[in-house]
Design a protein around this motif. Structure first.
Motif, short mmCIF file in Angstrom:
data_model
loop_
_atom_site.label_atom_id
_atom_site.label_comp_id
_atom_site.label_asym_id
_atom_site.label_seq_id
_atom_site.Cartn_x
_atom_site.Cartn_y
_atom_site.Cartn_z
N ALA A 183 105.30 85.09 158.27
CA ALA A 183 105.50 83.72 158.76
C ALA A 183 106.97 83.42 159.01
O ALA A 183 107.31 82.53 159.80
CB ALA A 183 104.92 82.72 157.74
N GLY A 184 107.85 84.20 158.36
CA GLY A 184 109.28 83.95 158.54
C GLY A 184 109.78 84.41 159.90
O GLY A 184 110.95 84.19 160.24
N GLY A 185 108.94 85.08 160.67
CA GLY A 185 109.31 85.46 162.01
C GLY A 185 110.12 86.73 162.09
O GLY A 185 110.70 87.04 163.13
N ARG A 186 110.18 87.46 161.01
CA ARG A 186 110.91 88.72 161.05
C ARG A 186 110.12 89.76 161.82
O ARG A 186 108.90 89.78 161.78
CB ARG A 186 111.20 89.23 159.65
N VAL A 187 110.88 90.62 162.53
CA VAL A 187 110.22 91.66 163.32
C VAL A 187 110.93 92.99 163.09
O VAL A 187 112.02 93.03 162.53
CB VAL A 187 110.25 91.31 164.82
N GLY A 188 110.27 94.04 163.53
CA GLY A 188 110.93 95.34 163.49
C GLY A 188 110.67 96.07 162.19
O GLY A 188 109.74 95.80 161.44
N ASN A 189 111.60 97.00 161.96
CA ASN A 189 111.44 97.87 160.79
C ASN A 189 111.60 97.12 159.47
O ASN A 189 111.05 97.53 158.44
CB ASN A 189 112.46 99.02 160.84
N SER A 190 112.34 96.07 159.51
CA SER A 190 112.61 95.34 158.26
C SER A 190 111.32 94.76 157.68
O SER A 190 111.09 94.82 156.46
CB SER A 190 113.64 94.24 158.49
N ILE A 191 110.50 94.18 158.51
CA ILE A 191 109.24 93.61 158.01
C ILE A 191 108.32 94.70 157.52
O ILE A 191 107.63 94.53 156.50
CB ILE A 191 108.56 92.76 159.10
N ASP A 192 108.31 95.85 158.23
CA ASP A 192 107.47 96.96 157.78
C ASP A 192 107.94 97.47 156.43
O ASP A 192 107.12 97.81 155.55
CB ASP A 192 107.52 98.09 158.80
N ALA A 193 109.27 97.52 156.24
CA ALA A 193 109.83 97.99 154.98
C ALA A 193 109.48 97.03 153.84
O ALA A 193 109.15 97.45 152.73
CB ALA A 193 111.34 98.16 155.09
N LEU A 194 109.54 95.74 154.14
CA LEU A 194 109.21 94.75 153.10
C LEU A 194 107.73 94.83 152.72
O LEU A 194 107.38 94.77 151.55
CB LEU A 194 109.56 93.34 153.60
N VAL A 195 106.90 94.93 153.75
CA VAL A 195 105.45 95.03 153.47
C VAL A 195 105.15 96.30 152.68
O VAL A 195 104.36 96.27 151.72
CB VAL A 195 104.66 95.00 154.79
N ALA A 196 105.79 97.41 153.06
CA ALA A 196 105.59 98.66 152.33
C ALA A 196 106.07 98.54 150.89
O ALA A 196 105.46 99.08 149.95
CB ALA A 196 106.30 99.81 153.04
N ASP A 197 107.16 97.82 150.69
CA ASP A 197 107.69 97.64 149.33
C ASP A 197 106.72 96.82 148.49
O ASP A 197 106.49 97.13 147.31
CB ASP A 197 109.05 96.96 149.41
N TYR A 198 106.16 95.76 149.09
CA TYR A 198 105.16 94.96 148.35
C TYR A 198 103.94 95.80 147.99
O TYR A 198 103.39 95.70 146.89
CB TYR A 198 104.74 93.75 149.20
N GLN A 199 103.52 96.62 148.94
CA GLN A 199 102.36 97.47 148.68
C GLN A 199 102.65 98.49 147.56
O GLN A 199 101.79 98.76 146.72
CB GLN A 199 101.96 98.21 149.95
N ARG A 200 103.88 99.04 147.57
CA ARG A 200 104.26 99.99 146.52
C ARG A 200 104.31 99.30 145.16
O ARG A 200 103.82 99.84 144.15
CB ARG A 200 105.62 100.60 146.86
N GLN A 201 104.85 98.12 145.12
CA GLN A 201 104.88 97.37 143.86
C GLN A 201 103.46 97.05 143.37
O GLN A 201 103.18 97.11 142.16
CB GLN A 201 105.69 96.08 144.04
N GLN A 202 102.61 96.70 144.34
CA GLN A 202 101.22 96.41 143.97
C GLN A 202 100.54 97.64 143.39
O GLN A 202 99.82 97.57 142.37
CB GLN A 202 100.45 95.93 145.21
N ALA A 203 100.77 98.80 143.99
CA ALA A 203 100.16 100.04 143.51
C ALA A 203 100.70 100.40 142.12
O ALA A 203 99.93 100.83 141.23
CB ALA A 203 100.43 101.17 144.50
N GLN A 204 102.01 100.22 141.91
CA GLN A 204 102.60 100.49 140.60
C GLN A 204 102.04 99.56 139.53
O GLN A 204 101.74 99.99 138.41
CB GLN A 204 104.14 100.37 140.68
N PHE A 205 101.88 98.31 139.89
CA PHE A 205 101.33 97.34 138.93
C PHE A 205 99.88 97.70 138.58
O PHE A 205 99.49 97.66 137.41
CB PHE A 205 101.41 95.93 139.52
N ASP A 206 99.10 98.03 139.63
CA ASP A 206 97.70 98.40 139.38
C ASP A 206 97.61 99.64 138.50
O ASP A 206 96.76 99.71 137.60
CB ASP A 206 96.98 98.66 140.71
N TYR A 207 98.48 100.63 138.75
CA TYR A 207 98.46 101.85 137.95
C TYR A 207 98.79 101.56 136.50
O TYR A 207 98.12 102.05 135.57
CB TYR A 207 99.46 102.86 138.54
#
Length: 222
Positions: free
Chosen positions: A115-139
């Motif tokens: 929603a913040g309007g970010r585009v490009g690799n930065s948003i992909d990196a942030l989403v990937a980081d959230y997913q990695r944190q989620q996986a670590q928390f679940d583990y």
């Protein structure tokens, strides 16, 4: 001159009376001894019966104690297992809720990034980081739950061992064997033959005395 004859007859009668009296005394002694032996035998039977009853009472009491001990051990074990299972269910529910909460927060964070309007690799990196944190928390959450489950299983095994120890603390009572007394062998009635011979001897001796007295009477000394 009749005095020796009277003495011989009296002696013979006394001898016969003594023989009869001796026989009667022997009979009475035999009856008394048999009665005493029978009384002792009955007393020993009563003692044996009382001993068996006592052993049976101790056996029944121990059986009742064993049943009560098992009942209490089973009840305590069931309560402990129920509490362990309840705690495990609570831990599983808490773990699921934590994962669901983390997943919602991750979705909200990713939604905020988008929603913040970010585009490009930065948003992909942030989403990937959230997913990695989620996986670590679940583990980490699942690993903690697995450790908790293992601990619960060990606690269950400990409860089972405690139950077995409580039950084994009361062993079955082994009754002591009580033997019946041997029935006494009654003494046989005394034989009358010795006393008959005794009486007969007295009679013969008396007869001999009478005969001697008569002979002396008929053949006085010159």
């Amino acid at each position: 001159m009749c005095e020796p004859i009277s003495i011989s007859v009296a002696a013979a009668g006394l001898g016969v009376a003594q023989a009869v009296g001796g026989y009667q005394q022997a009979q009475q002694a035999t009856s008394y001894n048999n009665a005493v032996a029978e009384q002792q035998y009955q007393y020993q039977q009563q003692q044996a019966s009382a001993g068996r009853n006592y052993e049976q009472l101790k056996y029944n009491q121990q059986q009742a104690l064993m049943r009560q001990t098992r009942l209490l051990a089973d009840s305590a074990y069931a309560d402990e297992i129920s509490q362990i299972n309840l705690r495990l269910m609570q831990e599983q529910e808490a773990s699921a809720q934590q994962k669901q909460k983390a997943a919602r927060e991750g979705l909200q964070a990713r939604g905020a990034v988008v929603a913040g309007g970010r585009v490009g690799n930065s948003i992909d990196a942030l989403v990937a980081d959230y997913q990695r944190q989620q996986a670590q928390f679940d583990y980490a959450t699942e690993r903690n739950l697995a450790f908790t489950t293992m601990q619960m299983q060990e606690t269950k095994r400990g409860s089972a061992a405690t139950r077995g120890s409580r039950i084994a603390s009361q062993q079955e009572y082994i009754k002591q064997e009580t033997l019946d007394p041997l029935k006494p062998m009654k003494q046989a009635a005394p034989s009358a033959m010795p006393f008959i011979l005794q009486g007969a001897g007295a009679v013969l001796q008396g007869a001999a005395g009478v005969e001697s007295a008569i002979y002396r009477k008929n053949n006085p000394p010159k």
